[in-house]
Design an enzyme around this catalytic site. Sequence first.
Site, mmCIF file in Angstrom:
data_model
loop_
_atom_site.group_PDB
_atom_site.id
_atom_site.type_symbol
_atom_site.label_atom_id
_atom_site.label_comp_id
_atom_site.label_asym_id
_atom_site.label_seq_id
_atom_site.Cartn_x
_atom_site.Cartn_y
_atom_site.Cartn_z
ATOM 1 N N SER A 76 0.834 -1.198 0.000
ATOM 2 C CA SER A 76 0.000 0.000 0.000
ATOM 3 C C SER A 76 0.873 1.254 0.000
ATOM 4 O O SER A 76 1.733 1.404 -0.858
ATOM 5 C CB SER A 76 -0.959 -0.042 1.193
ATOM 6 O OG SER A 76 -2.043 0.825 1.005
ATOM 7 N N ASP A 188 -5.572 -4.260 -2.173
ATOM 8 C CA ASP A 188 -4.533 -3.852 -1.228
ATOM 9 C C ASP A 188 -3.732 -5.033 -0.679
ATOM 10 O O ASP A 188 -4.295 -6.033 -0.230
ATOM 11 C CB ASP A 188 -5.174 -3.089 -0.073
ATOM 12 C CG ASP A 188 -4.194 -2.171 0.635
ATOM 13 O OD1 ASP A 188 -3.162 -2.676 1.096
ATOM 14 O OD2 ASP A 188 -4.474 -0.967 0.723
#
Length: 297
Positions: A76, A188
């Site tokens: 991320s 993610d």
Amino acid sequence: MNRPMLEDKVSNALDWLRNAKDKLHSFATGEERPNSERLRVGLALAGGFARGIAHVGVLRALINAGIPIDCVAGTSVGALIGACYCAGVPLDSMQRIASGTTFADFGRWTPSWLGLATNQRMEKYFTRFTHVKTFEELKTPFAIAATDINAGISVYYTRGPLLPPLRGSCSYPGLFVPIQFEGRTLVDGFLTAPVPVEGALLLGADIVIAIYLEAGNLEDPRTVADVISRSFNIIQRHGEIAWRQQADVIIEPDVKPFVWDDFTRTDELVAVGDAAVQAALPEIKALLGGAKRDSAA
């Protein structure tokens, strides 16, 4: 399966990965690694939205202390910061750009069945830091951790186009629309690799320094994004065994007082990252000096 059995399995898998890495290196080069060769240091950078700015302070403190950084793996925002560092972007530039960042710089609200927003703008945002577009152009070996939401596994990217896996790693489920790349549907990386220690090991690290950014909940949720984020944070806190077992050093900057989307406190976040490294330096230097790894780290 009880916790001790799970920890044993994780430890055994880690030992296998480390041994396999060394054997692969020997096979590829035809040489055994000299005993005098310096241990390779890898960083594993966690996600955390705006809280990820603390990674800049971590990097600066490590560099100022003379700690080598041989490879980086990121999830991320950790992937974003890691990509910039590995591309050679000055830390001062990262801090300056971060201080003026808003959600609109990388996200656009486009509610759909797959997410509330798209992060397509991240590609243009990334060019503020660097025009590097492939892993091969990076100055330091780098791995991006993303999650294949269909297979439910971590996927590490180390070569080829940089931006699609970066966007995938930053596609927070429910908030951002998933990314389609090379036949996979990516979201993610924090879902399966909250702190991508495995990625640093795959790049050849002997010692992995993990940087974890634990979120705080000081106020009631303001938006649906807050609800989604806090829900996943709760799940994440119950699944930390694997990466904590793998890491040699764990640095945990105190980012709990910071809101996930508040970029106005950039300087404070950088300072928090720096302070966390100062506290961990004795442990890091001991490991680099050949001290025995604490298997309970």
